[in-house]
Design a protein around this motif. Structure first.
Motif, mmCIF file in Angstrom:
data_model
loop_
_atom_site.group_PDB
_atom_site.id
_atom_site.type_symbol
_atom_site.label_atom_id
_atom_site.label_comp_id
_atom_site.label_asym_id
_atom_site.label_seq_id
_atom_site.Cartn_x
_atom_site.Cartn_y
_atom_site.Cartn_z
ATOM 1 N N VAL A 106 0.852 -1.181 0.000
ATOM 2 C CA VAL A 106 0.000 0.000 0.000
ATOM 3 C C VAL A 106 0.888 1.231 0.000
ATOM 4 O O VAL A 106 1.805 1.343 0.813
ATOM 5 C CB VAL A 106 -0.919 0.007 1.250
ATOM 6 N N VAL B 184 0.594 5.657 -0.267
ATOM 7 C CA VAL B 184 -0.379 6.690 0.089
ATOM 8 C C VAL B 184 -0.265 7.863 -0.870
ATOM 9 O O VAL B 184 0.828 8.372 -1.125
ATOM 10 C CB VAL B 184 -0.144 7.172 1.538
ATOM 11 N N THR C 96 -0.338 -3.024 4.920
ATOM 12 C CA THR C 96 -1.806 -2.974 4.879
ATOM 13 C C THR C 96 -2.274 -1.521 4.914
ATOM 14 O O THR C 96 -1.525 -0.605 5.276
ATOM 15 C CB THR C 96 -2.433 -3.686 6.093
ATOM 16 N N ARG C 97 -3.509 -1.328 4.575
ATOM 17 C CA ARG C 97 -4.139 -0.002 4.662
ATOM 18 C C ARG C 97 -4.150 0.477 6.116
ATOM 19 O O ARG C 97 -3.910 1.634 6.403
ATOM 20 C CB ARG C 97 -5.561 -0.115 4.115
ATOM 21 N N TYR C 98 -4.396 -0.420 7.021
ATOM 22 C CA TYR C 98 -4.453 -0.076 8.446
ATOM 23 C C TYR C 98 -3.086 0.369 8.975
ATOM 24 O O TYR C 98 -2.999 1.270 9.802
ATOM 25 C CB TYR C 98 -5.018 -1.242 9.259
#
Length: 102
Positions: free
Chosen positions: A6, A8, A29-31
């Motif tokens: 991922v 950003v 991960t996105r988290y």
């Protein structure tokens, strides 16, 4: 084997989140990305509001638009052609300048 990473991007301008050397930062991960941005130290405060991620370059002008500029108290004097001068001051938050004729 396939790996997924991922990265950003700013939802406003599309800027890629990078480290101090200008390299993109990959998260597992996105988290993990959200947790990192939430506790990001002062260098570049990107903001995640639960829906969108906004870079510092987009966040600061929005902040001034909502709350008003925080201009310096002192005015610098600039001499212009044709004998006119103006006074200017800078916003301490976004760097926008304001000038008025003198």
């Amino acid at each position: 084997m396939t790996e997924v990473h991922v990265v950003v991007y700013c939802d406003s301008c599309g800027e890629l989140f990078t480290d101090a050397d200008g390299e993109s930062v990959c998260f597992d991960t996105r988290y993990q990305a959200i947790a990192f941005l939430t506790f990001l130290p002062g260098r570049a405060r990107w903001v995640y509001d639960g829906d969108k991620i906004v870079c510092n370059g987009c966040r600061v002008p929005d902040q001034c638009e909502q709350t008003g500029h925080a201009f310096t108290d002192s005015h610098g004097t600039t001499a212009r052609s044709h004998g006119t001068t103006s006074c200017s001051r800078l916003c301490l938050v976004c760097g926008t300048s304001e000038s008025e004729p003198r």
